[in-house]
Scaffold this motif. Sequence first.
Motif: not given
Length: 109
Positions: A26-30, A44, A46-47, A50, A52, A81, A83
Motif C-alpha cells: 500500500i502506498a500513501t502519504n503519512a 496517513t 485522509a483523502n 478514506e 486518516a 510518501s 509504501t
Amino acid sequence: MRNYLLVLVSIFTLSFTTATNAQDEIATNATFNGFDGETYSFTTIANGNEDAKTIEFSDISAEILEQFDLKSDTFNGEIFSITYAVTAKTKAGDGAEVYVLKTIRRVAY
C-alpha cells in the motif's frame, strides 16, 4: 491432453498468486508522529473517502534508518510518501496484524 490441462491450471494458479502478492503493498502519504522506544508511528493523510489512520511499525530496516534517523525527533511532524505491507504474521501469537515499512521518501509541500 491431460498434461496440457495441468500446465494451464499451473499457469493460472501462479499468475493469480503473483497478482495477489502485488496488491499487498500500500502506498500513501503519512505524517511521522515519532518513535516511542518500541514503535515508529505514522498517521496517513485522509483523502477522498478514506479516513486518516495511525500505523505503527515495530521494525524498520537498517537501510531506511540510515537514510532517515527516525529515532530522533528531527522528522516528527514531517510528511513522507511511504509504501508498506500488512503481513499475516503475528507477533508473539497475539493475532494482531504486523505492518512492514517497505519504502519511505520525504515529501516537500
